[in-house]
Scaffold this motif. Structure first.
Motif, short mmCIF file in Angstrom:
data_model
loop_
_atom_site.label_atom_id
_atom_site.label_comp_id
_atom_site.label_asym_id
_atom_site.label_seq_id
_atom_site.Cartn_x
_atom_site.Cartn_y
_atom_site.Cartn_z
N ASP A 209 0.83 -1.21 0.00
CA ASP A 209 0.00 0.00 0.00
C ASP A 209 0.86 1.26 0.00
OD1 ASP A 209 -2.35 -1.49 -0.04
OD2 ASP A 209 -2.43 -1.62 2.14
N GLY A 210 1.96 1.20 -0.77
CA GLY A 210 2.85 2.35 -0.95
C GLY A 210 3.99 2.45 0.03
N VAL A 211 4.01 1.63 1.09
CA VAL A 211 5.07 1.68 2.10
C VAL A 211 6.18 0.71 1.70
CG1 VAL A 211 5.66 1.33 4.52
CG2 VAL A 211 3.41 2.27 3.89
N GLU A 212 7.39 1.21 1.54
CA GLU A 212 8.49 0.41 1.00
C GLU A 212 9.17 -0.42 2.09
OE1 GLU A 212 12.73 1.58 -0.74
OE2 GLU A 212 11.10 1.96 -2.20
N HIS A 213 9.49 -1.67 1.74
CA HIS A 213 10.27 -2.58 2.58
C HIS A 213 11.38 -3.16 1.72
CE1 HIS A 213 7.01 -2.92 5.71
NE2 HIS A 213 6.29 -2.54 4.67
N ARG A 214 12.61 -3.10 2.20
CA ARG A 214 13.75 -3.73 1.53
C ARG A 214 14.29 -4.81 2.45
NH1 ARG A 214 16.12 -0.95 -2.85
NH2 ARG A 214 14.97 0.96 -3.36
N PHE A 215 14.55 -5.99 1.89
CA PHE A 215 15.00 -7.10 2.73
C PHE A 215 15.69 -8.15 1.87
CE2 PHE A 215 10.74 -7.98 1.25
CZ PHE A 215 10.79 -9.30 0.83
N ASP A 216 16.51 -8.96 2.52
CA ASP A 216 17.07 -10.16 1.91
C ASP A 216 16.28 -11.36 2.43
OD1 ASP A 216 18.96 -8.63 0.67
OD2 ASP A 216 20.55 -9.09 2.10
N GLY A 217 15.88 -12.24 1.53
CA GLY A 217 15.07 -13.37 1.95
C GLY A 217 15.19 -14.54 1.00
N VAL A 218 14.65 -15.69 1.44
CA VAL A 218 14.68 -16.89 0.61
C VAL A 218 13.28 -17.28 0.14
CG1 VAL A 218 16.77 -17.75 1.70
CG2 VAL A 218 14.53 -18.47 2.58
N LEU A 219 12.25 -16.65 0.70
CA LEU A 219 10.89 -17.02 0.32
C LEU A 219 9.97 -15.82 0.47
CD1 LEU A 219 9.05 -20.31 1.10
CD2 LEU A 219 7.89 -18.14 1.56
N VAL A 220 9.13 -15.59 -0.56
CA VAL A 220 8.09 -14.57 -0.51
C VAL A 220 6.82 -15.19 -1.08
CG1 VAL A 220 7.33 -12.28 -1.22
CG2 VAL A 220 9.76 -12.71 -0.84
N ALA A 221 5.73 -15.11 -0.34
CA ALA A 221 4.44 -15.62 -0.81
C ALA A 221 3.38 -14.55 -0.61
CB ALA A 221 4.06 -16.89 -0.07
N ILE A 222 2.53 -14.37 -1.63
CA ILE A 222 1.44 -13.39 -1.57
C ILE A 222 0.14 -14.16 -1.74
CG2 ILE A 222 0.47 -11.28 -2.55
CD1 ILE A 222 3.24 -10.70 -3.75
N GLY A 223 -0.64 -14.25 -0.66
CA GLY A 223 -1.79 -15.13 -0.65
C GLY A 223 -3.13 -14.42 -0.65
N ASN A 224 -3.99 -14.85 -1.57
CA ASN A 224 -5.42 -14.54 -1.48
C ASN A 224 -6.09 -15.60 -0.61
OD1 ASN A 224 -7.95 -13.22 -2.35
ND2 ASN A 224 -8.31 -15.15 -3.43
N CYS A 225 -5.63 -16.84 -0.74
CA CYS A 225 -6.03 -17.94 0.12
C CYS A 225 -4.83 -18.38 0.96
CB CYS A 225 -6.55 -19.11 -0.70
SG CYS A 225 -8.14 -18.83 -1.51
N ALA A 226 -5.08 -19.32 1.86
CA ALA A 226 -4.04 -19.70 2.82
C ALA A 226 -3.00 -20.65 2.25
CB ALA A 226 -4.70 -20.33 4.05
N SER A 227 -3.39 -21.55 1.33
CA SER A 227 -2.50 -22.65 1.00
C SER A 227 -2.15 -22.72 -0.48
CB SER A 227 -3.11 -23.99 1.44
OG SER A 227 -4.24 -24.31 0.67
N TYR A 228 -1.04 -23.41 -0.76
CA TYR A 228 -0.65 -23.75 -2.11
C TYR A 228 0.05 -25.10 -2.07
CZ TYR A 228 4.21 -21.98 -1.27
OH TYR A 228 5.48 -21.76 -0.81
N GLY A 229 0.34 -25.65 -3.26
CA GLY A 229 1.09 -26.89 -3.32
C GLY A 229 0.38 -28.09 -2.72
N GLY A 230 -0.95 -28.07 -2.67
CA GLY A 230 -1.68 -29.20 -2.15
C GLY A 230 -1.75 -29.24 -0.63
N GLY A 231 -2.02 -28.09 -0.01
CA GLY A 231 -2.25 -28.05 1.43
C GLY A 231 -1.16 -27.43 2.26
N MET A 232 -0.16 -26.81 1.63
CA MET A 232 0.88 -26.11 2.39
C MET A 232 0.33 -24.74 2.78
SD MET A 232 4.16 -27.08 0.00
CE MET A 232 5.36 -26.33 1.11
N ARG A 233 0.11 -24.53 4.08
CA ARG A 233 -0.56 -23.32 4.56
C ARG A 233 0.45 -22.19 4.74
NH1 ARG A 233 -5.59 -23.96 5.47
NH2 ARG A 233 -5.76 -22.17 6.88
N ILE A 234 0.95 -21.73 3.61
CA ILE A 234 2.04 -20.75 3.60
C ILE A 234 1.58 -19.40 4.14
CG2 ILE A 234 1.58 -20.12 1.19
CD1 ILE A 234 5.04 -20.34 2.86
N CYS A 235 0.32 -19.03 3.88
CA CYS A 235 -0.25 -17.77 4.40
C CYS A 235 -1.45 -18.14 5.26
CB CYS A 235 -0.69 -16.86 3.25
SG CYS A 235 0.63 -16.37 2.12
N PRO A 236 -1.22 -18.69 6.45
CA PRO A 236 -2.27 -19.38 7.20
C PRO A 236 -3.45 -18.52 7.60
CG PRO A 236 -0.33 -19.04 8.58
CD PRO A 236 0.07 -18.69 7.18
#
Length: 319
Positions: A209-236
Motif C-alpha cells: 500500500d505504498g510503504v516500502e520494505h527492503r529485505f534479503d530473503g529466501v521465500l516470498v508468498a502473496i496469498g489470497n487464500c491460505a495454501s498452495y502446493g496441495g495443502g501447504m498453509r504458507i499464508c495461514p
C-alpha cells in the motif's frame, strides 16, 4: 509476527450475492489432472450438473491455450456458469475468463493440488463438490469471493485465486520445468535438492500500500487464500473474503533453518519462527535485484516485478 498495513475487516463495499443468469453451463475438464486418477469420474460429474436442470456443454480443449480460449469464448457466448474439473492449474485457466464478470464459477477438485477449491469451502471429494455446484445451479445462487489481480511489465492482466510464490518454491518450480529427467514427482524432488545446494538469500524491494520494505530473503508468498502446493498453509491467516492480501516472508536463513521451517508450513506454524514475517495489504508491489520468476496457483507467471491487488468479489462461486 503479523504487521498489518491495512484494516483487518471485511470490506463494506463488497459486492452482494447476485442471481445466476439463464444461459448454459460450460464445463472445462482436464483429464490428466491428478495424474488421471479421477478420469472416470467425469460422466458422473456431468450427470450431477445436468440434474440441476440446465444445459451443460463440455468445452473442447486439447492444450492450455485452447482451454483458455474456449473458456473466454463460452463466457462471450452467454454462458451463465463455468465449471472447472481439474486442479489448481485448470482453475487458474478458467478464472482468467470469469474474473470480474457475473458468470458463476464452480471448481470440482480432481487435481494433485486443489487449494483454491478447498480454501473457498468446496468439499475435497469431486462428486460432493459437483453436488454443491449443482445445488447452487438449481436455485441460481452465487457467492462473491476475492481474487488477486496481477500486472507486470508484460501485456495484459492475470488473475489468481490461491498464492503467488516468488522465492525458493518458485525457483524450484522453474528448475523442475526445465528438466527432462527424471519424470513425474521425482523431477520435483531432484530440483529441490539442487536448489537447496544453491540456496542463498535474494534482495527484494516490496511496497505494501505504498510503504516500502527492503529485505534479503529466501521465500516470498502473496496469498489470497491460505495454501498452495496441495495443502501447504504458507499464508495461514489469509481470508479470500476480507479484501486483503497476506504476505509471508522468510528472511536470510540457511539450508538447515529452511528445512526445519518447511515441515511446519503444512500446519501454518512457520509464521511463529523469528525469521518469518507476515504482512497484510490491499496492494503489493514486488521486485528483486536479480531475475526471479513468479508462480501463481502453480502456474508460471513470469519474472518480477509484479503488482498484485486484492479485488473484492471478483469471482462469483456456485456454492
Amino acid at each position: 509476527m503479523l504487521a498489518v498495513t491495512a484494516p483487518d475487516h471485511r470490506d463494506p463495499t463488497r459486492p452482494a450475492s447476485t442471481p445466476l443468469g439463464d444461459g448454459p453451463v460450460a464445463v472445462l475438464a482436464n483429464p490428466t489432472a491428478g495424474r488421471g486418477r479421477h478420469r472416470d469420474l467425469l460422466p458422473a460429474v456431468l450427470a450431477r450438473l445436468e440434474a440441476a436442470g440446465r444445459s451443460v456443454r463440455l468445452l473442447e480443449a486439447g492444450t492450455a491455450v485452447q482451454a483458455q480460449e474456449s473458456c473466454h469464448a463460452a463466457v462471450a457466448d452467454g454462458a451463465a456458469a463455468l465449471v472447472a474439473v481439474g486442479g489448481d492449474g485448470t482453475v487458474h485457466l478458467a478464472l482468467q475468463a470469469v474474473a470480474g464478470t457475473p458468470v458463476g464459477f464452480g471448481p470440482v477438485p480432481v487435481g494433485t493440488g486443489n487449494d483454491f477449491a478447498v480454501e473457498t469451502g468446496f468439499p475435497a471429494d469431486p462428486l460432493a463438490a459437483a453436488g454443491v455446484v449443482a445445488d447452487a445451479l438449481r436455485v441460481g445462487r452465487t457467492r462473491p469471493v476475492d481474487l488477486a489481480r496481477l500486472t507486470g511489465p508484460g501485456p495484459g492482466t492475470r488473475w489468481y485465486g490461491a498464492v503467488l510464490g516468488a522465492g525458493f518454491d518458485a525457483i524450484v518450480n522453474e528448475r523442475a520445468n526445465r528438466m527432462r529427467w527424471p519424470r513425474g514427482r521425482r523431477r520435483y524432488d531432484v530440483a529441490i535438492l539442487v536448489e537447496l545446494a544453491r540456496l542463498r538469500p535474494r534482495s527484494y524491494v516490496m511496497r505494501l500500500d505504498g510503504v516500502e520494505h527492503r529485505f534479503d530473503g529466501v521465500l516470498v508468498a502473496i496469498g489470497n487464500c491460505a495454501s498452495y502446493g496441495g495443502g501447504m498453509r504458507i499464508c495461514p491467516d489469509a481470508d479470500p473474503a476480507d479484501g486483503l492480501l497476506d504476505v509471508v516472508v522468510a528472511g536470510a536463513v540457511g539450508r538447515g533453518t529452511l528445512m526445519r521451517i518447511k515441515p511446519r508450513v503444512y500446519r501454518g506454524t512457520h509464521v511463529d519462527h523469528p525469521m518469518v514475517r507476515g504482512y497484510r495489504a490491499r496492494r503489493v508491489e514486488l521486485d528483486a535485484a536479480e531475475e526471479i520468476v513468479g508462480y501463481a496457483d502453480g502456474e508460471r507467471i513470469g519474472p518480477l516485478p509484479v503488482t498484485v491487488t486484492a479485488v473484492p468479489g471478483a469471482v462469483r462461486l456456485l456454492r
